[in-house]
Design an enzyme around this catalytic site. Structure first.
Site, short mmCIF file in Angstrom:
data_model
loop_
_atom_site.label_atom_id
_atom_site.label_comp_id
_atom_site.label_asym_id
_atom_site.label_seq_id
_atom_site.Cartn_x
_atom_site.Cartn_y
_atom_site.Cartn_z
N ARG A 46 0.86 -1.19 0.00
CA ARG A 46 0.00 0.00 0.00
C ARG A 46 0.89 1.24 0.00
NH1 ARG A 46 1.89 1.75 3.87
NH2 ARG A 46 0.69 3.64 3.60
N GLY A 47 0.24 2.41 -0.11
CA GLY A 47 1.00 3.65 -0.26
C GLY A 47 1.19 3.88 -1.75
N ALA A 48 0.83 5.08 -2.20
CA ALA A 48 0.76 5.34 -3.65
C ALA A 48 2.03 4.96 -4.42
CB ALA A 48 0.36 6.80 -3.87
N ARG A 89 -7.40 -0.83 -7.09
CA ARG A 89 -7.73 0.31 -6.22
C ARG A 89 -7.85 1.55 -7.09
NH1 ARG A 89 -4.39 1.07 -0.79
NH2 ARG A 89 -6.33 2.06 -0.11
N GLN A 196 -2.84 2.47 9.84
CA GLN A 196 -1.51 2.56 9.21
C GLN A 196 -0.56 3.41 10.05
OE1 GLN A 196 -4.39 2.85 7.58
NE2 GLN A 196 -4.26 2.25 5.44
N ASP A 237 -2.17 10.73 -2.43
CA ASP A 237 -2.52 9.64 -3.37
C ASP A 237 -2.81 10.17 -4.76
OD1 ASP A 237 -3.26 8.50 -0.54
OD2 ASP A 237 -2.81 6.84 -1.90
N ASN A 247 -5.74 12.23 0.04
CA ASN A 247 -4.85 11.41 0.89
C ASN A 247 -5.74 10.65 1.86
OD1 ASN A 247 -2.14 10.60 1.67
ND2 ASN A 247 -2.46 11.76 3.55
N LYS A 248 -5.14 9.84 2.68
CA LYS A 248 -5.88 8.99 3.62
C LYS A 248 -6.95 9.77 4.38
CE LYS A 248 -5.61 5.48 4.11
NZ LYS A 248 -6.55 4.60 3.34
#
Ligand code: MRU
Length: 343
Positions: A46-48, A89, A196, A237, A247-248
């Site tokens: 995960r993480g762009a 995603r 996270q 993201d 973003n998150k």
């Protein structure tokens, strides 16, 4: 960290399984594109930026074992692989950026033999991987200039070693400032629903010897009011042409709070996270995930099993709340529509 977030060695694509951290440190292999898809979808990776690198290797995995020398069949498989990984995603644009780059590379070389195109594709994936590490370094060096000794920096989610294949984006700035001998502290939001911040960011900052304090998401306002926070740095993201940043989930509320408390709010991201085809943030597709992630914590229900849940994984912070965007190519300030043009 004893292993790499993503590695491709001896024809094996491996990742750290981030679903189990920090309780277990497991390395898992992606043997086919079903693994690639599932690992992205379930946040094993995960993480762009990390998703982008992994997806690039995923494209190669999808065509690597094709035996036929039928070009039409080869390109059909390539497009099917790319189309499939694309659906894993929707928000992090780095995924689509990396897939498009692999596709372009294959089509530019379409007249070469299949064996050559395969080699070109694995070389391109490795290049994307190398560039990702370099951009982390550059973002860290650029951003560290904004950090003073004595600063306490709040961050959200995970934009570090585990979200990229280098030092990270937001966390790279913290690591660089720390390595420069600046006396800095970090505060980390736990980042519900998937934690996270608690599971990954608190863990990796501690591994690197950074002084870190974990807070629940709903404590951010209080720590700002108590003047415990000097700067906020988050990852991204997807960033639209006007600087609006996805973003998150929870990032937007931090930005509003930062404004209310007069605290600089920075976004750190590589140029691969910008989507200039979108004029504004409202056009960014936001992933909605299963309600089970909210009803449960670590697999255990802590809410009625049938309660309705709304679970957007990301939010969009309007660019007016963003003090600067830190990239590998420099630091950009408002008006973003103008300043970002040089990217
Ligand atoms: O759902 P995740 O864990 O993939 O979300 C990650 C984030 O929102 C990060 O902040 C973002 O991808 C930047 S990572 C350098």
């Amino acid at each position: 960290m004893k292993a790499k977030t993503v590695s491709y060695v001896d024809e094996k694509l491996k990742i750290i399984d981030q679903r189990a951290l920090p309780r277990k440190f497991n390395i898992i292999e992606s043997r086919d594109i079903k693994d690639v898809y599932q690992y992205i979808k379930t946040l094993a990776i995960r993480g762009a930026p990390a998703i982008g690198v992994f997806a690039a290797y995923g494209v190669y995995i999808g065509i690597r074992d094709m035996k036929s020398d039928d070009k039409k069949a080869f390109f059909k498989r390539l497009l099917k692989t790319i189309g499939y990984i694309k659906t894993s995603r929707p928000t992090a644009v780095n995924l689509f950026w990396a897939l498009n780059r692999m596709k372009k590379k294959a089509f530019i070389n379409k007249d070469k033999p299949i064996s050559v195109i395969k080699k070109i594709l694995i070389r391109e994936a490795k290049k994307i991987h190398r560039e990702d590490k370099q951009m982390c370094e550059a973002i860290g060096n650029n951003g560290a200039r904004l950090i003073k000794s004595g600063d306490t920096i709040l961050t959200h989610c995970n934009a570090g070693l585990l979200a990229t294949t280098g030092l990270g984006t937001a966390l790279s700035i913290i690591y660089k400032a720390h390595a420069q001998g600046k006396n800095i502290k970090a505060y980390v939001d736990e980042t519900r629903p998937l934690l996270q911040g608690a599971r990954l960011t608190a863990w990796e900052l501690r591994q690197k010897g950074v002084d870190v304090t974990l807070i629940c998401d709903n404590m951010a306002a209080v720590v700002m009011k108590q003047a415990k926070i000097d700067k906020i740095i988050v990852g991204a993201d997807r960033i639209a042409a006007n600087g609006d940043t996805a973003n998150k989930i929870g990032t937007y509320s931090l930005a509003v709070l930062a404004k209310a408390h007069n605290i600089p709010f920075y976004v750190a991201a590589p140029s691969s996270t910008f989507d200039f085809s979108l004029k504004r943030g409202s056009q960014i597709p936001i992933e909605e995930r299963s309600g089970e992630e909210v009803r449960k914590i670590s697999g255990i229900y802590h809410a009625p099993e049938a309660v309705a849940v709304y679970n957007p994984a990301f939010d969009v912070t309007p660019s007016r709340y963003i003090s600067a965007i830190i990239t590998e190519k420099g630091i950009f300030i408002k008006p973003y529509r103008q300043s970002l043009k040089s990217l």
